[in-house]
Design an enzyme around this catalytic site. Sequence first.
Site, PDB file in Angstrom:
ATOM      1  N   ASP A  78       0.739  -1.223   0.034  1.00  0.00           N
ATOM      2  CA  ASP A  78      -0.045   0.095  -0.042  1.00  0.00           C
ATOM      3  C   ASP A  78       0.807   1.210   0.091  1.00  0.00           C
ATOM      4  OD1 ASP A  78      -2.555  -0.973  -0.155  1.00  0.00           O
ATOM      5  OD2 ASP A  78      -2.896  -1.099   1.879  1.00  0.00           O
ATOM      6  N   MET A 106      -7.338   9.487   9.492  1.00  0.00           N
ATOM      7  CA  MET A 106      -7.987   9.772   7.970  1.00  0.00           C
ATOM      8  C   MET A 106      -8.868  11.094   8.313  1.00  0.00           C
ATOM      9  SD  MET A 106      -8.349   6.124   6.601  1.00  0.00           S
ATOM     10  CE  MET A 106      -9.523   5.459   8.074  1.00  0.00           C
ATOM     11  N   LYS A 144      -3.690   3.154  -2.007  1.00  0.00           N
ATOM     12  CA  LYS A 144      -4.752   3.952  -2.215  1.00  0.00           C
ATOM     13  C   LYS A 144      -4.532   5.310  -1.328  1.00  0.00           C
ATOM     14  CE  LYS A 144      -7.552   0.561  -0.832  1.00  0.00           C
ATOM     15  NZ  LYS A 144      -8.792  -0.114  -0.629  1.00  0.00           N
TER      16      LYS A 144
END
Length: 258
Positions: free
Chosen positions: A40, A175, A62
């Site tokens: 990732d 996030m 991502k």
Amino acid sequence: MFIKNNNSKVTLVGAGPGDKNLITLKGLKAIEQADCILYDALVNPEILEYAKKGTPCIYVGKRFNNHRLTQDEINQLLVLKAQELGHVVRLKGGDPFVFGRGSEEINYIESCNISTEIIPGISSSLAVPSMQGIPLTKRTINESFWVITGTTSNGNISKDIELGAQSSATLVILMGLRNFSLIMENIKTHRHKFTPFAIIQNGSLPNETIVIDTINNYKNIIETIDYSSPGIIVIGDVVAEHPSYLDEEIQRVLNSYI
């Protein structure tokens, strides 16, 4: 066409918060034994140097509004490479089961009759505040901490943020930088205005940064946020344990006597 490999296996490995030295020994051994690695965006690429020479290392990372592959495509690629090459390591930042969609991948892989293994990683939600000297819990201050996503699948902030704000718990929000203003407006309705918070970006890496302030002043630091870098938000009275915050408080006291 390819011949199915009878030793097909997928191992989910948590790479830790960023510093390559924070991956577990078991995770490192899995990387050394892997026949293929899918990794990732938040994985430190230096970790890939431990793979066997010639091992395919495929980036499937991502980032916000920049997905190399969809989740369905990643699931299918994991199965394809396991059938083709044998032991595939799925390398994820932090811990695969902390907002890492690890369970979704495991479920899909096992539905294709491929064996799996899970090797936990050190989550940034735990390691990054700790490395800055911020305890997530401290006796007489709080009795728990909440790890919450700052952005749900529909782009909104989690309803759990408001629930957490009503407690004495330390809130660790992952996030959440793009929803920072919404989060702070939500928090300030339930916490006292001098509640400290920290924004830590690029945690555990040489370019790590930290900004500390109180929720009544949150608008003053919006312009300092680098939205291209990963970061976490820590909210709660324990943030005052950070050395720089203590120094500032001492200076305020001294100034009051001048």
